[in-house]
Design a protein around this motif. Structure first.
Motif, PDB file in Angstrom:
ATOM      1  N   PRO A  71      15.343  35.937 -54.423  1.00 53.31           N
ATOM      2  CA  PRO A  71      14.184  36.843 -54.355  1.00 53.31           C
ATOM      3  C   PRO A  71      14.584  38.322 -54.310  1.00 53.31           C
ATOM      4  N   ARG A  72      15.789  38.591 -53.832  1.00 53.70           N
ATOM      5  CA  ARG A  72      16.262  39.984 -53.843  1.00 53.70           C
ATOM      6  C   ARG A  72      16.275  40.560 -55.250  1.00 53.70           C
ATOM      7  N   TYR A  73      16.522  39.676 -56.241  1.00 51.86           N
ATOM      8  CA  TYR A  73      16.615  40.147 -57.629  1.00 51.86           C
ATOM      9  C   TYR A  73      15.321  39.963 -58.402  1.00 51.86           C
ATOM     10  N   GLY A  74      14.411  39.125 -57.878  1.00 51.91           N
ATOM     11  CA  GLY A  74      13.141  38.926 -58.562  1.00 51.91           C
ATOM     12  C   GLY A  74      12.792  37.467 -58.671  1.00 51.91           C
ATOM     13  N   THR A  75      12.054  37.128 -59.728  1.00 51.82           N
ATOM     14  CA  THR A  75      11.529  35.770 -59.878  1.00 51.82           C
ATOM     15  C   THR A  75      11.901  35.235 -61.258  1.00 51.82           C
ATOM     16  N   MET A  76      11.604  33.953 -61.455  1.00 48.12           N
ATOM     17  CA  MET A  76      11.842  33.350 -62.766  1.00 48.12           C
ATOM     18  C   MET A  76      11.004  34.074 -63.830  1.00 48.12           C
ATOM     19  N   GLU A  77       9.803  34.474 -63.458  1.00 42.97           N
ATOM     20  CA  GLU A  77       8.951  35.204 -64.426  1.00 42.97           C
ATOM     21  C   GLU A  77       9.624  36.517 -64.818  1.00 42.97           C
ATOM     22  N   ASP A  78      10.246  37.163 -63.851  1.00 46.76           N
ATOM     23  CA  ASP A  78      10.944  38.427 -64.166  1.00 46.76           C
ATOM     24  C   ASP A  78      12.062  38.179 -65.178  1.00 46.76           C
ATOM     25  N   LEU A  79      12.753  37.064 -64.984  1.00 50.24           N
ATOM     26  CA  LEU A  79      13.854  36.770 -65.908  1.00 50.24           C
ATOM     27  C   LEU A  79      13.288  36.448 -67.297  1.00 50.24           C
ATOM     28  N   GLU A  80      12.194  35.683 -67.320  1.00 52.42           N
ATOM     29  CA  GLU A  80      11.596  35.325 -68.612  1.00 52.42           C
ATOM     30  C   GLU A  80      11.108  36.581 -69.332  1.00 52.42           C
ATOM     31  N   GLU A  81      10.540  37.474 -68.556  1.00 54.07           N
ATOM     32  CA  GLU A  81      10.072  38.721 -69.169  1.00 54.07           C
ATOM     33  C   GLU A  81      11.254  39.533 -69.708  1.00 54.07           C
ATOM     34  N   LEU A  82      12.307  39.586 -68.909  1.00 53.34           N
ATOM     35  CA  LEU A  82      13.504  40.307 -69.348  1.00 53.34           C
ATOM     36  C   LEU A  82      14.031  39.700 -70.645  1.00 53.34           C
ATOM     37  N   SER A  83      14.077  38.384 -70.699  1.00 50.92           N
ATOM     38  CA  SER A  83      14.602  37.707 -71.869  1.00 50.92           C
ATOM     39  C   SER A  83      13.721  37.998 -73.100  1.00 50.92           C
ATOM     40  N   ARG A  84      12.419  37.951 -72.894  1.00 54.13           N
ATOM     41  CA  ARG A  84      11.471  38.236 -73.995  1.00 54.13           C
ATOM     42  C   ARG A  84      11.611  39.667 -74.492  1.00 54.13           C
ATOM     43  N   GLU A  85      11.604  40.583 -73.551  1.00 54.19           N
ATOM     44  CA  GLU A  85      11.673  42.003 -73.925  1.00 54.19           C
ATOM     45  C   GLU A  85      13.022  42.342 -74.571  1.00 54.19           C
ATOM     46  N   ALA A  86      14.060  41.731 -74.062  1.00 55.00           N
ATOM     47  CA  ALA A  86      15.388  41.942 -74.662  1.00 55.00           C
ATOM     48  C   ALA A  86      15.357  41.418 -76.095  1.00 55.00           C
ATOM     49  N   GLY A  87      14.808  40.215 -76.268  1.00 56.90           N
ATOM     50  CA  GLY A  87      14.705  39.595 -77.584  1.00 56.90           C
ATOM     51  C   GLY A  87      14.003  40.509 -78.591  1.00 56.90           C
ATOM     52  N   LYS A  88      12.942  41.155 -78.159  1.00 59.05           N
ATOM     53  CA  LYS A  88      12.218  42.069 -79.058  1.00 59.05           C
ATOM     54  C   LYS A  88      13.111  43.195 -79.547  1.00 59.05           C
ATOM     55  N   ARG A  89      14.108  43.507 -78.748  1.00 58.22           N
ATOM     56  CA  ARG A  89      15.026  44.605 -79.096  1.00 58.22           C
ATOM     57  C   ARG A  89      16.327  44.092 -79.721  1.00 58.22           C
ATOM     58  N   GLY A  90      16.323  42.814 -80.066  1.00 60.63           N
ATOM     59  CA  GLY A  90      17.517  42.238 -80.705  1.00 60.63           C
ATOM     60  C   GLY A  90      18.676  42.012 -79.744  1.00 60.63           C
ATOM     61  N   ILE A  91      18.339  41.890 -78.458  1.00 66.28           N
ATOM     62  CA  ILE A  91      19.401  41.702 -77.451  1.00 66.28           C
ATOM     63  C   ILE A  91      19.258  40.310 -76.822  1.00 66.28           C
ATOM     64  N   SER A  92      20.362  39.592 -76.682  1.00 70.95           N
ATOM     65  CA  SER A  92      20.330  38.279 -76.016  1.00 70.95           C
ATOM     66  C   SER A  92      20.966  38.393 -74.634  1.00 70.95           C
ATOM     67  N   LEU A  93      20.645  37.408 -73.798  1.00 77.67           N
ATOM     68  CA  LEU A  93      21.194  37.418 -72.433  1.00 77.67           C
ATOM     69  C   LEU A  93      22.348  36.438 -72.303  1.00 77.67           C
ATOM     70  N   MET A  94      23.331  36.851 -71.546  1.00 75.48           N
ATOM     71  CA  MET A  94      24.457  35.982 -71.198  1.00 75.48           C
ATOM     72  C   MET A  94      24.454  35.822 -69.681  1.00 75.48           C
ATOM     73  N   LEU A  95      24.382  34.586 -69.205  1.00 77.47           N
ATOM     74  CA  LEU A  95      24.378  34.356 -67.755  1.00 77.47           C
ATOM     75  C   LEU A  95      25.778  34.034 -67.249  1.00 77.47           C
ATOM     76  N   ASP A  96      25.967  34.296 -65.980  1.00 76.70           N
ATOM     77  CA  ASP A  96      27.282  34.170 -65.359  1.00 76.70           C
ATOM     78  C   ASP A  96      27.287  32.908 -64.490  1.00 76.70           C
ATOM     79  N   MET A  97      28.052  31.901 -64.894  1.00 77.85           N
ATOM     80  CA  MET A  97      28.011  30.617 -64.213  1.00 77.85           C
ATOM     81  C   MET A  97      29.261  30.442 -63.355  1.00 77.85           C
ATOM     82  N   VAL A  98      29.017  30.225 -62.071  1.00 77.15           N
ATOM     83  CA  VAL A  98      30.123  30.131 -61.113  1.00 77.15           C
ATOM     84  C   VAL A  98      30.289  28.674 -60.732  1.00 77.15           C
ATOM     85  N   PHE A  99      31.223  28.003 -61.387  1.00 74.08           N
ATOM     86  CA  PHE A  99      31.344  26.562 -61.203  1.00 74.08           C
ATOM     87  C   PHE A  99      32.669  26.129 -60.572  1.00 74.08           C
TER      88      PHE A  99
END
Ligand code: GLC
Length: 550
Positions: A71-99
């Motif tokens: 919650p410090r960083y936001g919500t799933m909707e915030d991420l979806e919005e970020l992904s959508r808006e980035a997409g409109k600008r030709g930018i994709s997201l890369m997530l950081d997986m700590v396994f």
């Protein structure tokens, strides 16, 4: 298939990028608000460091829940919005997986500690050698023993990082399946890029005392590492040709990287290796104060460039990230030649063979903040080592000097957006201090200045798009023994690219192995050049990119 050879990736540390809601911490909405800035720069991907639910002992690299956003960083909707808006600008997201590990607050670890045998086997628990003596003498990367005693089992668990980051047992197929589920979940959200944190540490080898080092040779690039990566690839991202991946490879070897990042695509798209960033260490010891070794730096870069090309494997190329000090403070000049040296360092990386990564603020020439009191530091590794250095007998003053050079907090100070309060990062007091030099190093100022470091990075990205040779050319090292110039040639079909960099603040003459007269200068950090036949007189930190077609 995405063409990651023509792509540039911009790394965001959300906590320090932009605070949209005035609590002193950056957040996902803050990233969305700044997308036009990233588009203007020209990056194709944004790598976001972890924003999953986490107690934040290691700023999110201690994941409590892989499926939810903190919650410090936001919500799933915030991420979806970020992904959508980035997409409109030709930018994709890369997530950081700590396994390699989870947080000790992860449900799996809690169940393990509660004595559930199924979950205990998700982690690495072992008996001590004898009472009070851990199973091996391995050291944690953050200082101290890599084992923590658990009284109720009379056993220890392994944590290669902080005590709150227990290592997962990848030899357990159930763990591997759960990890696959996580990756599939984020693929289902349309994520097109993954970075895998310290992923070459997941396959542990023999649990033996290391009489020569800190234990890393027993768990780095371990016995089943290629098998586990291939399996993850086949079960998840390998099914989608649009996905790119990068593995963070700790203390790795070239031979392993040929396989991790081979163009056959069985494992990952590319790798980060760190040998070139240990040239101001003593061996593997980072907490020292020694000048950087230029010849070693050049040798390592050239070696990786040449051999990865020969083996058809792909590098991620970079100077900066959230774990490294600022490169202009490290290898450049933050005073007289701040601009020139920042541009030269950018040229070295961006014209190499590999996909370049830019860490937030690098494109502005941000510098280390020069913290001088332990209260200014936030990073667990820095705070541990401040204590350890003094235990080893260093004075407080010396410990401060070393921290000011090597601390990971050097890169974690807030992004400098303007010369306003808190560098325009937040209305509230930031979680970590803003560098004072935001008065003149900031995005607003640099966007207006055609000659700025920001615009130079923009031009480097444009070169990659415009000239195929930047993405596809091979790599030829030049004049390897020269004590102050780093030069190389790229060759592709009938094209040649000659990249010449003076790494120091003194003028120097450099001689090429061919005439420079048929070349055109397509980018430089100086306007005029002193070239004559094969010779060129380089000004302080001068960088040139010369191009010709046969
Ligand atoms: C990687 C991350 C670093 C983190 C460590 C443990 O090196 O980049 O920030 O502390 O892994 O997850």
């Amino acid at each position: 298939m995405v063409d990651f050879k023509k792509s540039v990736i911009y790394q965001i540390y959300p906590k320090s990028f932009y605070d949209s809601d005035g609590d002193g911490l950056g957040d996902l909405k803050g990233v969305t608000e700044k997308l036009d800035y990233i588009r203007q720069l020209g990056a194709d991907y944004i790598w976001l460091t972890p924003f999953f639910v986490s107690p934040q002992k290691d700023n999110g690299y201690d994941v409590e829940d892989y499926y939810h956003i903190d919650p410090r960083y936001g919500t799933m909707e915030d991420l979806e919005e970020l992904s959508r808006e980035a997409g409109k600008r030709g930018i994709s997201l890369m997530l950081d997986m700590v396994f390699n590990h989870t947080s000790d607050r992860h449900e799996w670890f809690r169940k393990a500690l509660a004595g559930n045998p199924e979950y205990k086997d998700f982690y690495i628990f072992k008996k001590g050698k004898k009472p009070g003596v851990p199973p091996t003498n391995w050291e944690s990367k953050f200082g101290g023993s890599a084992w923590e005693y658990v009284e109720q089992f009379d056993e220890y668990y392994l944590h290669l990082f902080d005590v709150s980051q227990p290592d997962l047992n990848w030899d357990n197929p159930k763990v591997r399946r759960r990890i696959q589920d996580v990756v599939k979940f984020w693929m289902g959200k349309g994520i097109k890029g993954f970075r895998f944190d310290v992923v070459n540490l997941i396959s542990k080898g023999e649990f033996r005392d290391d009489l020569e080092g800190d234990g890393r040779r027993f768990y780095t690039d371990g016995p089943n590492i290629h098998k586990y990566l291939q399996e993850l690839n086949e079960a998840t991202f390998g099914t989608d040709a649009e996905i790119i991946t990068v593995g963070e490879m700790s203390s790795t070897s070239l031979e392993n990287c040929y396989r991790y990042a081979s163009e056959d695509g069985k494992e990952l798209s590319m790798v980060f290796s760190f040998h070139h960033l240990k040239v101001d260490f003593m061996g593997n010891e980072k907490w020292v104060m020694v000048p950087f070794d230029f010849c070693k730096l050049k040798h390592i870069l050239f070696e990786w460039q040449t051999h990865m090309a020969e083996h058809h494997a792909w590098n991620a190329v970079f100077w900066c990230n959230h774990d490294q000090p600022r490169v202009v403070s490290r290898f450049g000049d933050t005073k007289e030649y701040w601009k020139e040296s920042a541009k030269m360092l950018a040229t070295v990386i961006h014209c190499m063979r590999g996909t370049p990564y830019i860490y937030q603020g690098e494109e502005l020439g941000m510098t280390n903040p020069g913290f001088h009191d332990i209260s200014q530091y936030r990073d667990v590794e820095s705070i541990n080592h401040f204590r350890i250095l003094q235990e080893k007998g260093l004075t407080r003053e010396n410990a401060y000097q070393i921290l000011a050079i090597h601390s990971r907090d050097n890169s974690r100070t807030p992004m400098q957006w303007s010369d306003q309060k808190n560098g325009g990062f937040s209305q509230a007091e930031p979680w970590i201090e803003v560098n004072d030099n935001c008065a003149y190093i900031n995005a607003e100022t640099e966007e207006k200045d055609e000659d700025s470091i920001f615009h130079y990075y923009q031009k480097l990205i444009t070169l990659r798009k415009k000239y195929d040779i930047v993405g596809y050319g091979d790599f030829e090292a030049l004049d390897e023994m020269h004590p102050s110039v780093l030069a190389y040639r790229r060759n592709y079909r009938d094209q040649k690219l000659l990249v010449i960099n003076n790494f120091y603040g003194k003028e120097v003459t450099w001689e090429a192995d061919e005439s420079l007269k048929d070349y055109t200068c397509i980018l430089s950090n100086y306007e005029h050049h002193m070239m004559d036949g094969k010779r060129i007189r380089l000004k302080p930190y001068e960088a040139l990119v010369l191009y010709r077609e046969a």
